[in-house]
Design an enzyme around this catalytic site. Structure first.
Site, PDB file in Angstrom:
ATOM      1  N   SER A 141      -9.028  15.049   2.767  1.00 22.13           N
ATOM      2  CA  SER A 141      -7.355  13.846   2.620  1.00 22.13           C
ATOM      3  C   SER A 141      -5.944  14.851   2.217  1.00 22.13           C
ATOM      4  O   SER A 141      -6.436  15.329   2.371  1.00 22.13           O
ATOM      5  CB  SER A 141      -7.961  12.887   1.301  1.00 22.13           C
ATOM      6  OG  SER A 141      -6.601  12.380   1.406  1.00 22.13           O
TER       7      SER A 141
ATOM      8  N   LYS B  20     -10.160  16.894  -4.149  1.00 20.74           N
ATOM      9  CA  LYS B  20     -10.771  17.383  -2.895  1.00 20.74           C
ATOM     10  C   LYS B  20     -10.248  18.101  -2.844  1.00 20.74           C
ATOM     11  O   LYS B  20     -10.319  19.791  -1.927  1.00 20.74           O
ATOM     12  CB  LYS B  20      -9.809  16.192  -1.578  1.00 20.74           C
ATOM     13  CG  LYS B  20     -10.178  14.484  -1.312  1.00 20.74           C
ATOM     14  CD  LYS B  20     -11.567  14.562  -0.795  1.00 20.74           C
ATOM     15  CE  LYS B  20     -12.309  13.696  -0.821  1.00 20.74           C
ATOM     16  NZ  LYS B  20     -13.724  13.609   0.518  1.00 20.74           N
TER      17      LYS B  20
ATOM     18  N   TYR C 247      -8.502  12.235  -8.119  1.00 16.96           N
ATOM     19  CA  TYR C 247      -9.500  11.783  -6.804  1.00 16.96           C
ATOM     20  C   TYR C 247      -9.329  13.163  -5.789  1.00 16.96           C
ATOM     21  O   TYR C 247      -9.573  13.477  -5.229  1.00 16.96           O
ATOM     22  CB  TYR C 247      -9.695  10.501  -6.178  1.00 16.96           C
ATOM     23  CG  TYR C 247      -9.716  10.554  -4.324  1.00 16.96           C
ATOM     24  CD1 TYR C 247      -8.493  11.027  -4.042  1.00 16.96           C
ATOM     25  CD2 TYR C 247     -10.915  10.157  -3.999  1.00 16.96           C
ATOM     26  CE1 TYR C 247      -8.467  11.048  -2.386  1.00 16.96           C
ATOM     27  CE2 TYR C 247     -10.988  10.464  -2.864  1.00 16.96           C
ATOM     28  CZ  TYR C 247      -9.968  10.832  -2.026  1.00 16.96           C
ATOM     29  OH  TYR C 247     -10.281  10.927  -0.467  1.00 16.96           O
TER      30      TYR C 247
HETATM   31  C1  WQD Z   1       0.189   2.477   1.733  1.00 11.54           C
HETATM   32  C2  WQD Z   1       1.277   1.608   1.974  1.00 11.54           C
HETATM   33  C3  WQD Z   1       1.877   1.418  -0.202  1.00 11.54           C
HETATM   34  C4  WQD Z   1      -1.535  -1.541  -0.493  1.00 11.54           C
HETATM   35  C5  WQD Z   1      -4.547   6.029  -0.225  1.00 11.54           C
HETATM   36  C6  WQD Z   1      -4.925   7.198  -1.051  1.00 11.54           C
HETATM   37  C7  WQD Z   1      -4.631   8.295   0.029  1.00 11.54           C
HETATM   38  C8  WQD Z   1      -6.065   7.728   1.531  1.00 11.54           C
HETATM   39  C9  WQD Z   1      -5.927   6.816   1.831  1.00 11.54           C
HETATM   40  C10 WQD Z   1      -8.406   8.723   0.117  1.00 11.54           C
HETATM   41  C11 WQD Z   1       1.414   2.411   0.725  1.00 11.54           C
HETATM   42  C12 WQD Z   1       1.581   0.611   0.373  1.00 11.54           C
HETATM   43  C13 WQD Z   1      -0.428  -0.894  -0.200  1.00 11.54           C
HETATM   44  C14 WQD Z   1      -0.598  -3.212  -1.241  1.00 11.54           C
HETATM   45  C15 WQD Z   1       0.828  -2.106   0.191  1.00 11.54           C
HETATM   46  N1  WQD Z   1      -7.632   7.542   0.521  1.00 11.54           N
HETATM   47  N2  WQD Z   1       0.976  -1.225   0.102  1.00 11.54           N
HETATM   48  N3  WQD Z   1       0.837  -3.263  -0.952  1.00 11.54           N
HETATM   49  O1  WQD Z   1      -1.931   4.873  -0.719  1.00 11.54           O
HETATM   50  O2  WQD Z   1      -1.555   6.409   1.100  1.00 11.54           O
HETATM   51  O3  WQD Z   1      -3.404   6.688   0.643  1.00 11.54           O
HETATM   52  O4  WQD Z   1      -5.469   5.896   0.801  1.00 11.54           O
HETATM   53  O5  WQD Z   1      -8.678   9.855   1.163  1.00 11.54           O
HETATM   54  O6  WQD Z   1      -6.027   9.296  -1.086  1.00 11.54           O
HETATM   55  O7  WQD Z   1      -3.951   7.195  -1.482  1.00 11.54           O
HETATM   56  O8  WQD Z   1      -3.020   4.125   1.597  1.00 11.54           O
HETATM   57  O9  WQD Z   1      -2.893   1.932   1.901  1.00 11.54           O
HETATM   58  O10 WQD Z   1      -2.428   2.109  -0.557  1.00 11.54           O
HETATM   59  O11 WQD Z   1      -0.651   2.305   1.222  1.00 11.54           O
HETATM   60  O12 WQD Z   1       2.320  -2.083  -0.201  1.00 11.54           O
HETATM   61  O13 WQD Z   1      -1.494  -4.124  -1.449  1.00 11.54           O
HETATM   62  O14 WQD Z   1       0.909   0.545   1.498  1.00 11.54           O
HETATM   63  O15 WQD Z   1       2.321   1.167  -1.201  1.00 11.54           O
HETATM   64  O16 WQD Z   1       3.526   2.445   0.786  1.00 11.54           O
HETATM   65  P1  WQD Z   1      -1.906   5.296   0.512  1.00 11.54           P
HETATM   66  P2  WQD Z   1      -2.462   2.062   0.681  1.00 11.54           P
END
Ligand code: WQD
Length: 337
Positions: free
Chosen positions: A124, A152, A148
């Site tokens: 990841s 990785k 998590y």
């Molecule tokens: C994306 C953007 C949030 C939800 C995560 C894990 C990473 C990987 C992928 C496994 C950010 C914003 C999110 C919401 C929002 N997983 N957001 N409202 O955090 O980049 O990565 O998933 O490997 O390990 O950390 O993905 O989809 O949670 O967030 O505004 O309800 O959307 O702040 O900018 P992230 P995400």
């Protein structure tokens, strides 16, 4: 090849199984179904046109894992199985380290014992840590900000050391950016078990009426529109990256290779929201709230290594991702039966 796909009933695993069969490979899925529903398999049987060979057990069970390798011949393994919720990993670190590391030890031991040395590991972009420069390159240092992410980082290190100790291994470490989207049939897609942590499934559940509104975590980041920027990659492009990496291992010179699987393009939360509204055909309720602890402002890949070495490039657009997600969610409002 006969490929063992661990976690093959999961979101990325299921999409990869469909493409493996389409590419002519024989597939066996091993899944504990801790994070996936058995009904996924019926959908895979429809999409692949054949009954998928499924073994239902937890890879941390070393006897069952050994028994599988003693009775089946595999040419390669794609290892998706693992817990992957960042927030949950902070609450349950011991379970995350035990499950994600022990399942890998059990699997790699059985592979070594039975002479199976081609492995694709689901890593990841989270291994680039909180201070990474963008665009992220494979030679950047790794670290994590949650258990998590550490699992990785640690599994990557274990696999690098296994490859250094025995150069007959061929291991691909694939660092995914933000996987989103669904198969164009709408038959398989992302189905989080409880309230979605990730943006796209939460958006989809707002659109289908399961959630009241999208909370946008932060509007004051140093980004073009103040909201977080990420490299969203369509799960079908991601699956294709696994096929390309698997086939590359047959000719790879090095025991261990690392490839980013991303588009190289950053998209903000607001841009993704508007793209989803275009897919749905109407506005979606949303509100900008405080930042989510632990979030970084920007994350996107330098994808050139995979493009040049794997001959692989993501092709699907943000609109494709939203249209395909919406088709999956609107035809499966409550996910898999
Ligand atoms: C994306 C953007 C949030 C939800 C995560 C894990 C990473 C990987 C992928 C496994 C950010 C914003 C999110 C919401 C929002 N997983 N957001 N409202 O955090 O980049 O990565 O998933 O490997 O390990 O950390 O993905 O989809 O949670 O967030 O505004 O309800 O959307 O702040 O900018 P992230 P995400």
């Amino acid at each position: 090849m006969h490929v063992l796909v661990s976690g093959g009933a999961g979101y990325i695993g299921s999409h990869t199984v469909v493409q493996l069969v389409a590419a002519g490979h024989a597939v066996t899925v091993v899944d504990s179904f801790a994070n996936a529903k058995p009904s996924v398999i019926a959908r895979l049987n429809i999409l692949t046109g054949e009954p998928i060979d499924v073994r239902s057990f937890d890879l941390t069970d070393r006897d069952k894992t050994e028994h599988l390798f003693a009775h089946e011949h595999f040419d390669a393994v794609i290892h998706f199985a693992g817990f992957k919720a960042v927030g949950e990993s902070v609450e349950k670190p011991l379970e995350y380290y035990e499950n994600n590391l022990e399942s890998t030890f059990s699997l790699v031991r059985a592979m070594r014992r039975h002479g199976v040395r081609r492995l694709v590991f689901s890593s990841s972009a989270t291994v680039y840590g909180a201070d990474a420069e963008v665009p992220m390159k494979e030679d950047a240092p790794t670290s994590a900000t949650n258990p998590y992410g550490w699992t990785k980082v640690m599994v990557e290190q274990v696999l690098r050391d296994v490859g250094a100790a025995d150069p007959t291994w061929r291991i691909a470490l694939l660092r995914y950016f933000n996987p989103v989207g669904a198969h164009s049939s709408g038959l398989v897609g992302e189905d989080p078990s409880d309230i979605p942590n990730n943006l796209m499934p939460f958006l989809a559940q707002v659109a289908v009426g399961r959630r009241e509104k999208l909370s946008i975590y932060g509007g004051d980041y140093p980004t073009p529109d103040g909201t977080g920027v990420r490299d969203y990659i369509h799960v079908e492009d991601l699956a294709a990256g696994h096929i390309a990496a698997l086939e590359k291992l047959a000719s790879a010179d090095e025991p261990v290779s690392t490839w980013n699987l991303g588009t190289g393009r950053g998209t903000s939360v607001l841009e993704m929201l508007h793209a989803f509204e275009r897919a749905v055909g109407h506005d979606l309720p949303h509100e900008i709230v405080d930042r989510r602890p632990g979030d970084i402002a920007q994350s996107y890949a330098d994808p050139t290594k995979a493009e040049t070495e794997l001959g692989w490039k993501a092709t699907r657009t943000i609109d494709d991702m939203c249209v395909d997600t919406w088709r999956w969610q609107s035809t499966n409002p409550d996910g898999y039966p």
